[in-house]
Scaffold this active site. Structure first.
Site, mmCIF file in Angstrom:
data_model
loop_
_atom_site.group_PDB
_atom_site.id
_atom_site.type_symbol
_atom_site.label_atom_id
_atom_site.label_comp_id
_atom_site.label_asym_id
_atom_site.label_seq_id
_atom_site.Cartn_x
_atom_site.Cartn_y
_atom_site.Cartn_z
ATOM 1 N N LYS A 12 0.045 -0.965 0.181
ATOM 2 C CA LYS A 12 -0.173 -0.040 -0.008
ATOM 3 C C LYS A 12 1.130 1.716 0.155
ATOM 4 O O LYS A 12 1.811 1.051 0.517
ATOM 5 C CB LYS A 12 -0.941 0.137 1.276
ATOM 6 C CG LYS A 12 -2.361 0.585 0.933
ATOM 7 C CD LYS A 12 -2.785 0.654 0.259
ATOM 8 C CE LYS A 12 -3.946 0.406 0.199
ATOM 9 N NZ LYS A 12 -5.833 0.425 -0.725
ATOM 10 N N THR A 57 -4.005 -5.271 0.301
ATOM 11 C CA THR A 57 -3.339 -3.700 0.604
ATOM 12 C C THR A 57 -3.953 -2.963 1.512
ATOM 13 O O THR A 57 -3.791 -2.224 2.263
ATOM 14 C CB THR A 57 -2.522 -3.292 -0.771
ATOM 15 O OG1 THR A 57 -3.867 -2.959 -1.558
ATOM 16 C CG2 THR A 57 -1.926 -3.792 -1.388
ATOM 17 N N ASP A 58 -5.212 -3.339 1.845
ATOM 18 C CA ASP A 58 -6.408 -2.222 2.214
ATOM 19 C C ASP A 58 -5.891 -3.175 3.973
ATOM 20 O O ASP A 58 -5.701 -2.331 4.676
ATOM 21 C CB ASP A 58 -8.065 -3.164 2.114
ATOM 22 C CG ASP A 58 -8.428 -1.922 3.078
ATOM 23 O OD1 ASP A 58 -8.957 -1.188 2.951
ATOM 24 O OD2 ASP A 58 -9.097 -3.023 3.674
ATOM 25 N N PHE A 157 34.659 27.344 -10.433
ATOM 26 C CA PHE A 157 34.345 25.730 -10.995
ATOM 27 C C PHE A 157 35.676 26.691 -12.215
ATOM 28 O O PHE A 157 35.218 27.324 -12.897
ATOM 29 C CB PHE A 157 33.198 25.943 -11.680
ATOM 30 C CG PHE A 157 32.863 24.481 -12.582
ATOM 31 C CD1 PHE A 157 32.786 23.322 -12.094
ATOM 32 C CD2 PHE A 157 32.106 24.676 -13.159
ATOM 33 C CE1 PHE A 157 32.487 22.236 -12.727
ATOM 34 C CE2 PHE A 157 32.066 23.508 -14.187
ATOM 35 C CZ PHE A 157 32.364 21.877 -14.097
ATOM 36 N N ARG A 174 31.096 32.478 -7.386
ATOM 37 C CA ARG A 174 30.366 31.601 -7.338
ATOM 38 C C ARG A 174 29.458 31.671 -6.733
ATOM 39 O O ARG A 174 29.691 31.045 -5.728
ATOM 40 C CB ARG A 174 29.803 30.215 -9.412
ATOM 41 C CG ARG A 174 30.050 29.614 -8.560
ATOM 42 C CD ARG A 174 30.340 28.110 -9.469
ATOM 43 N NE ARG A 174 30.496 27.480 -9.257
ATOM 44 C CZ ARG A 174 30.347 25.948 -9.463
ATOM 45 N NH1 ARG A 174 29.393 25.819 -10.571
ATOM 46 N NH2 ARG A 174 30.524 25.278 -8.705
ATOM 47 N N GLN A 217 30.950 17.898 -7.125
ATOM 48 C CA GLN A 217 31.293 16.842 -6.672
ATOM 49 C C GLN A 217 31.850 16.827 -5.514
ATOM 50 O O GLN A 217 31.744 15.839 -4.218
ATOM 51 C CB GLN A 217 31.852 16.008 -7.844
ATOM 52 C CG GLN A 217 31.306 15.328 -8.911
ATOM 53 C CD GLN A 217 30.686 16.943 -10.021
ATOM 54 O OE1 GLN A 217 31.030 18.018 -9.606
ATOM 55 N NE2 GLN A 217 30.715 16.585 -11.557
ATOM 56 N N ASN A 243 22.497 20.623 -9.262
ATOM 57 C CA ASN A 243 22.946 22.296 -9.205
ATOM 58 C C ASN A 243 21.738 23.250 -9.682
ATOM 59 O O ASN A 243 22.147 23.831 -10.894
ATOM 60 C CB ASN A 243 24.072 22.478 -10.170
ATOM 61 C CG ASN A 243 25.543 23.280 -9.828
ATOM 62 O OD1 ASN A 243 25.012 24.270 -8.686
ATOM 63 N ND2 ASN A 243 26.496 22.603 -10.154
ATOM 64 N N HIS A 245 21.787 26.163 -10.864
ATOM 65 C CA HIS A 245 22.565 27.499 -11.513
ATOM 66 C C HIS A 245 22.229 28.660 -11.102
ATOM 67 O O HIS A 245 21.435 29.724 -10.581
ATOM 68 C CB HIS A 245 22.063 27.110 -12.857
ATOM 69 C CG HIS A 245 22.944 25.908 -13.460
ATOM 70 N ND1 HIS A 245 24.616 25.718 -13.294
ATOM 71 C CD2 HIS A 245 22.789 24.450 -13.641
ATOM 72 C CE1 HIS A 245 24.411 23.988 -12.898
ATOM 73 N NE2 HIS A 245 23.728 24.073 -13.271
#
Length: 301
Positions: A12, A57-58, A157, A174, A217, A243, A245
């Site tokens: 469920k 599932t009930d 970077f 940045r 990373q 990321n 940006h």
């Protein structure tokens, strides 16, 4: 050639549970989204339509709701209670997986004091837990999603290869922003779950802030490494970090400068897509893998 049934499970999904502890005037609120799945001998149900081994599932939904009546506690503790019960309910059920999302609520302040029974839901961050009972083994994953973080400097970077399609300029300064999804696997099924969770979350945040990043990373690895160094009961950390940006906006058309190192205030535009998606796992090399703990948990390498 023979055609046979492969790996399967059923359960469920997304049982919404809100439990309110009214034992004192200061009410406690727990808000969960719980999904269950069973593994075992369900071949006849698939190949013959024979439901003799199918715990409905009930019934699984009702079990979740009934267990909440006795108190929830941490997501990990609630998941363990459910997984143990479901996995042990019938001989033909060999395992159970319980995934819990926990939505945080904080008290509304009235006159500078937290109200006893009025709450607000902050942000989009969600605490998660996945408990897998596999025969006699228990595996616990804790985690979080949508932990949105940003630093306005301390990120670079550069140094990447360039070809005819590379247009991104190198940068020594940045904005770095992401929404962290992290899950970590414990080596134990008996911990102070909320205490360790709070510690891991704090470690992730502190490391993101303190790491001078040369790449997202590198930041991901540093965050996972810090968790494993501080928490010996954590075997591995898996993270997914988009990321988000932020690009400097060209304001020259308005006769305005927008230059790092020149202007005190810089204006960026935030792009929601496309985005870089950084994913990875940081592991202890002396702890055996447990891939059964991760079955059905998407979004990681």
């Amino acid at each position: 050639m023979a055609i046979v049934l492969g790996p399967n499970q059923y359960g469920k999904a997304e049982v919404r549970v809100v439990a309110v502890d009214r034992s004192s005037p200061r009410h406690e609120l727990v808000d969960l989204n719980v999904s269950t799945a069973l593994r075992g001998d369900f071949t006849a149900a698939h190949t013959e339509g024979d439901n003799a081994h199918v715990l409905t599932t009930d019934a699984q939904k009702n079990t979740v709701l009934a267990f909440a009546r006795d108190g929830v506690g941490s997501p990990e503790a609630f998941g363990l209670r459910l997984a143990r019960h479901l996995a042990g309910s019938y001989d033909w059920i060999t395992g159970a997986r319980v995934a819990v999302e926990s939505y945080g609520w904080e008290r509304i302040a009235v006159g500078g004091q937290p109200h006893e029974h009025a709450f607000r839901r902050p942000g989009g961050e969600v605490r998660t837990a996945v408990v897998t009972a596999d025969r006699d083994d228990l595996h616990v994953l804790a985690g979080l999603t949508d932990l949105v973080v940003l630093k306005t400097t301390g990120s670079e970077f550069w140094g990447y290869p360039r070809d005819r399609y590379t247009t991104l300029p190198e940068t020594r300064d940045r904005v770095l922003a992401t929404a962290v999804t992290a899950r970590w696997r414990y080596t134990s099924a008996d911990l102070d779950w909320s205490d360790v969770y709070d510690g891991v979350r704090t470690t992730l945040l502190e490391t993101f802030a303190a790491t001078h990043s040369l790449a997202l990373q590198q930041t991901l690895y540093a965050m996972g490494e810090a968790v494993l160094e501080r928490f010996p009961d954590v075997a591995e950390v898996r993270m997914s970090m988009p990321n988000r940006h932020h690009f400097l906006q060209d304001l020259s058309a308005y006769g305005l400068s927008n230059t790092p190192g020149v202007d005190d205030t810089l204006v960026y535009h935030a792009d929601d897509r496309p985005y870089g998606l950084i994913e990875g796992a940081v592991l202890r090399d002396d702890v055996p893998p447990a891939e059964v703990a991760w079955l059905g948990t998407p979004g990681f390498c």
